[in-house]
Write an enzyme that holds these catalytic residues in place. Structure first.
Site, PDB file in Angstrom:
ATOM      1  N   TYR A   1      -2.088  30.195 -30.562  1.00  0.00           N
ATOM      2  CA  TYR A   1      -1.841  31.461 -29.875  1.00  0.00           C
ATOM      3  C   TYR A   1      -2.209  31.390 -28.392  1.00  0.00           C
ATOM      4  O   TYR A   1      -1.413  31.799 -27.534  1.00  0.00           O
ATOM      5  CB  TYR A   1      -2.575  32.602 -30.575  1.00  0.00           C
ATOM      6  CG  TYR A   1      -2.330  33.958 -29.953  1.00  0.00           C
ATOM      7  CD1 TYR A   1      -1.038  34.484 -29.860  1.00  0.00           C
ATOM      8  CD2 TYR A   1      -3.377  34.719 -29.441  1.00  0.00           C
ATOM      9  CE1 TYR A   1      -0.798  35.716 -29.288  1.00  0.00           C
ATOM     10  CE2 TYR A   1      -3.150  35.953 -28.866  1.00  0.00           C
ATOM     11  CZ  TYR A   1      -1.860  36.447 -28.781  1.00  0.00           C
ATOM     12  OH  TYR A   1      -1.621  37.671 -28.204  1.00  0.00           O
TER      13      TYR A   1
ATOM     14  N   GLU B   1       3.701  31.314 -21.958  1.00  0.00           N
ATOM     15  CA  GLU B   1       4.484  32.498 -21.626  1.00  0.00           C
ATOM     16  C   GLU B   1       4.186  32.972 -20.206  1.00  0.00           C
ATOM     17  O   GLU B   1       5.104  33.172 -19.390  1.00  0.00           O
ATOM     18  CB  GLU B   1       4.177  33.635 -22.617  1.00  0.00           C
ATOM     19  CG  GLU B   1       4.679  33.400 -24.035  1.00  0.00           C
ATOM     20  CD  GLU B   1       4.271  34.525 -24.963  1.00  0.00           C
ATOM     21  OE1 GLU B   1       4.280  35.696 -24.525  1.00  0.00           O
ATOM     22  OE2 GLU B   1       3.939  34.249 -26.134  1.00  0.00           O
TER      23      GLU B   1
END
Length: 206
Positions: free
Chosen positions: A148, A155
């Site tokens: 994650y 991102e």
């Protein structure tokens, strides 16, 4: 009887949804890994473009799933995660070719696809058969601790790569949306850690 029929239809629908999306992400992982090993990170996006667009766009369905109560995931956790990924998939990477050969695309694709192959196979087995092996349960609620943060850093990094190429309001809108990652990350990470503790503790005592 109506309740039983409704439950069966729900399980059938979610089973099909999870397995279809699982195979989409498996294709992303397979082709992304081959491209990375064979042509380097510059070749990854071209190799996974279509299955990535399909698989990530399919995740939009998880928002009504949460709203309608088909799944237990709260909307407060589902919406920012799905929304952020859709933003990066379509508006950032698809719209700005400058990002597509960046090394962060490779880390993004691998972290997303490994996570989702595990997650959708877990829920696919759960909906289809009502059981999941402990090793898959452990992977489902443990691999996010590493993947994650890697995915989130990828991102945000790709957004920053794209921002110099944006014009007009798009730059400021994107900057404002990126700022949401600051409170969003610790909230989602704490939520997933709490879920991990709850689920694994329950599994050990079962």
């Amino acid at each position: 009887m109506a309740g039983a029929d409704g439950s069966a239809v729900r399980r059938l629908y979610l089973s099909v949804y999870n397995w279809v999306t699982f195979f989409g992400w498996l294709e992303v992982l397979y082709h992304g890994t081959l491209a990375l090993l064979g042509g380097g990170h510059e070749a990854v996006y071209a190799a996974v473009k279509l299955p990535l667009l399909f698989s990530q766009t399919a995740a939009i369905a998880e928002i009504p799933h949460s709203i309608l109560g088909l799944v237990r995931s709260p909307l407060s956790a589902t919406l920012p995660q799905v929304g952020g990924r859709i933003l990066v998939t379509w508006y950032i990477v698809w719209s700005f070719p400058e990002t597509q050969s960046h090394v962060l695309v490779a880390s993004l694709v691998l972290s997303w696809s490994i996570t989702e192959v595990i997650r959708y196979s877990f829920f696919g087995l759960k909906e289809a058969f009502g059981i999941t092996p402990f090793w898959l349960l452990w992977l489902r609620y443990s691999t996010f601790t590493l993947l994650y943060p890697i995915g989130l850093i990828s991102e945000v990094g790709l957004i920053f790569v794209a921002m110099p190429h944006m014009k007009g309001r798009s730059f400021y809108i994107c900057a404002a949306l990126t700022s949401l990652y600051i409170p969003g990350f610790p909230y989602l990470y704490r939520y997933m850690l709490a879920q991990r503790k709850k689920v694994l503790s329950k599994a050990k005592t079962a």
